[in-house]
Design a protein around this motif. Structure first.
Motif, short mmCIF file in Angstrom:
data_model
loop_
_atom_site.label_atom_id
_atom_site.label_comp_id
_atom_site.label_asym_id
_atom_site.label_seq_id
_atom_site.Cartn_x
_atom_site.Cartn_y
_atom_site.Cartn_z
N THR A 273 0.77 -1.03 -0.25
CA THR A 273 -0.31 0.11 0.34
C THR A 273 1.05 1.23 0.21
OG1 THR A 273 -1.61 -1.00 1.34
CG2 THR A 273 -1.72 1.22 1.60
N LYS A 419 -5.90 -5.44 1.11
CA LYS A 419 -5.99 -4.06 0.42
C LYS A 419 -5.11 -2.97 0.16
CE LYS A 419 -6.00 1.22 1.14
NZ LYS A 419 -6.53 0.74 3.13
N ASP A 479 -11.56 -3.01 5.98
CA ASP A 479 -10.38 -2.28 5.29
C ASP A 479 -10.68 -2.84 3.09
OD1 ASP A 479 -9.05 0.18 4.48
OD2 ASP A 479 -7.65 -0.44 5.19
N GLY A 480 -10.24 -3.95 3.53
CA GLY A 480 -9.89 -4.94 2.30
C GLY A 480 -10.96 -4.49 0.99
#
Length: 673
Positions: A273, A419, A479-480
């Motif tokens: 990320t 993510k 979140d993912g």
């Protein structure tokens, strides 16, 4: 073999042949301690932990030492990655005792599991002496130990409001407060070597994620220089596997040179990320290569046939740390032939070895173009020669005895990797990244989600999901899923993220502290029910949930989520003002809220193509995306239509939209304005 032979954790199985009569954490061991009135020894570690292996070889494999442990203690082995709840409680208790935390963590408990003393690694002679001292204290000074344990238990059961003097405040998102947070953080910057001014050096993705957002808001050049210098040094250093990709857990020195060679899924997911986001700001070819090579490593070495990601690779092979990854100079000369001179200069190889035992860690200080020019080559020529050399060395490395693989699949760490993969896809448009991410998301939904209750499981191994999930599992997976929705506009992932968020509010929320507990109210009751507030190498589960509630509140128009979120931000506001160093994921959200977040709705037949252009148009973190080819009942998309059959882009702030446009350039211009 002892009782651990029946466990699935690779770490516990490593200890299954010890002469120590180990128990796994559970009612059998705890009941035995009460019935026999024996102190409990809880020894906590993880499979890729070098010093855990050392203590096992020196003490736990020795019959005479094991005899003392078995006779006088109920001995429990804990995999900290399987039981982060147990680890967090006893790590906090040891730190309250004034001991610097770490693993292996060895904690002595009263028969009712209250802690009274703890240490980390201890050499064998000192360990035997400590066992004798604890046994004598338990037999001769029981009342004093009981009083001490009672004090630590009271400390563990303090609310975070009481412990950190939290208040109910309305959060005030100001540029001045943000500047003060960064000013405090800058005091630790290592201007020469990047990262923090200390050793060892850990990659701390949440710090640089925060600084990226601060730079986006302020355009502060000194902050961008520090981000780039740190990320460059990490990607060029020995902490990064220059041949095979992927980052080790940390460097033992202050130069990112000599790694502690274990590779953890959670590091690499977050660093994907970070480097993808940094590329979208800088267009650095080094960052692009780092992302692509790291994903190749994850696909090659950490991906299960079912689509889950394994946890870690050990630091050791053949009983020696780093042996799999390092090279002797004679090996390199023989393998590379005429290419040895430039390769040796590029990777700082020395005749006697640049590390221990005459071995070399591949690391560098220059990027490819600068080095190629110095050797009279074009960048393309050098890249081709380097790839040929890498293939030769990788072929040899693959014949070596591999480091141990921790093949349990953890829900939270998979969420972090999900993510990372989705972020990389959004930045680079590489479809293979999305395919890997979607396979993982399907794995999480089918293998780590209970079909009857809808709850998550924490761990998966050998076809079986176990352990009631923790807040970190929900936070990372939500979140993912939110990232995956914004990359694909497949509403199933947004719906699932919202369902999981509502579950956490029902089963983890504490109305008094206005924060989430780490454990599910339906899970095992321990001597304390704690909360994660401070960000570490992995952000605190509370700060991850705050980010999730913010994104969900915007995508689904949920003011009740905003209310919870503001309560959380108000609670930590004074902690952020005092010391943002340990709350950088909170600070990243604070930075986003200093200005309104763009709510972008893309509607029409080319919604996905337009989304890709928006994502590839540079670093714009302060946005959420929703889209559909036809129509949707989602709040951001409802009653939005194409313009004369062309895909329309609606840029909105605080639920108020500007006039729709069909050109991506115009939408991006409104973001930058």
């Amino acid at each position: 073999m002892n009782r651990l032979a029946n466990e699935t954790s690779p770490y516990l199985l490593q200890h299954a042949h010890n002469p120590v009569d180990w128990y796994a954490w559970g009612p059998e061991a705890l009941q035995k301690a009460k019935e026999e009135n024996k102190p409990i020894l809880v020894s906590i570690g993880y499979s890729a932990c070098h010093w855990c292996h050392v203590m096992e070889r020196e003490s736990f494999e020795k019959a005479d030492i094991a005899e003392v442990m078995n006779q006088h203690f109920v001995c429990i082995k804990v995999d900290r990655e399987e039981r982060p709840d147990v680890d967090a409680i006893y790590m906090e208790s040891v730190q309250a005792m004034g001991v610097h935390g770490g693993w292996p963590l060895n904690v002595f408990l009263m028969p009712d599991a209250r802690p009274f003393y703890g240490v980390t690694y201890v050499p064998p002679r000192n360990w035997v002496n400590l066992l004798d001292s604890v046994r004598n204290a338990f037999e001769q000074h029981f009342d004093q130990l009981d009083e001490s344990a009672d004090g630590f238990a009271r400390h563990l059961n303090m609310s975070v409001t009481e412990q950190y003097y939290l208040k109910d405040e309305a959060p005030a998102f100001t540029q001045e407060a943000l500047d003060e947070m960064v000013a405090g953080l800058k005091k630790s910057f290592d201007a020469e070597k990047g990262g923090p001014r200390k050793a060892p050096k850990f990659p701390m993705p949440s710090i640089y994620g925060f600084l990226l957002r601060y730079h986006h808001l302020t355009k502060a050049e000194d902050i961008l220089r520090h981000i780039k210098h740190t990320l460059n040094r990490m990607a060029l250093g020995g902490i990064y596997d220059q041949l095979g990709g992927g980052f080790a857990r940390y460097s033992v020195d202050d130069e990112w040179f000599a790694p502690h060679f274990e590779k953890m899924l959670y590091d690499n997911g977050q660093l994907l990320t970070l480097y993808a986001e940094a590329y979208s700001l800088t267009n650095s070819d080094l960052y692009r290569k780092t992302v692509y090579q790291t994903i190749d490593f994850v696909r090659r070495e950490l991906t299960s046939e079912e689509g889950g990601f394994y946890s870690a690779l050990d630091a050791d092979s053949e009983g020696e740390e780093g042996k799999f990854y390092t090279w002797t100079t004679p090996e390199l000369r023989e393998l590379l032939g005429d290419d040895y001179p430039w390769f040796a200069e590029f990777y700082a190889i020395t005749d006697s070895g640049n590390w221990e035992h005459g071995r070399n860690i591949l690391h560098r200080t220059e990027e490819d173009p600068e080095f190629a020019t110095g050797w009279g080559m074009t960048t393309e020529q050098f890249t081709q020669k380097l790839e040929t050399a890498h293939r030769s060395l990788m072929a040899v490395r693959e014949t070596r005895i591999r480091p141990g693989l921790d093949d349990k699949i953890l829900c939270s760490w998979n969420g972090l990797m999900l993510k990372g993969l989705v972020t990389a896809y959004r930045v680079f448009g590489e479809t293979s990244f999305l395919e890997l991410a979607e396979a993982n998301a399907r794995f999480l939904r089918t293998r780590l989600t209970d079909r009857e209750t809808g709850r998550l499981w924490h761990s998966y191994k050998a076809g079986r999901a176990t352990l009631t999930a923790y807040l970190e599992d929900y936070a990372a997976v939500i979140d993912g899923y939110l990232a995956l929705y914004q990359a694909t506009f497949a509403e199933e992932w947004l719906i699932e993220a919202d369902r999981l968020a509502r579950y956490t509010l029902d089963h983890f929320w504490d109305g008094e502290d206005r924060l989430f507990f780490f454990t599910d109210e339906t899970g095992e009751a321990l001597i304390a029910r704690r909360k994660e507030v401070f960000d570490n190498v992995i952000p605190a589960s509370n700060s991850m949930m705050a980010h999730n509630l913010y994104t969900l509140s915007l995508l689904l128009d949920r003011p009740d989520y905003t209310e919870r979120l503001d309560a959380m931000m108000g609670r930590v506001q004074h902690l952020l003002a005092q010391n943002a160093d340990y709350l950088t994921h909170w600070a990243a959200l604070y930075a986003l809220r200093v200005q309104p977040t763009a709510e972008i709705a893309i509607v029409g037949p080319e919604a996905q193509a337009i989304r890709q252009q928006v994502d590839e148009a540079g670093f714009h973190p302060n946005k959420v995306l929703a889209g559909t080819k036809t129509e949707s009942a989602l709040p951001l998309l409802e009653q939005r239509t194409p313009i004369n059959g062309q895909t329309a882009i609606y840029v909105c702030y605080n639920r108020t939209c500007q006039l729709p446009v069909t050109e991506v350039e115009k939408a991006i211009a409104s973001l930058e304005a």
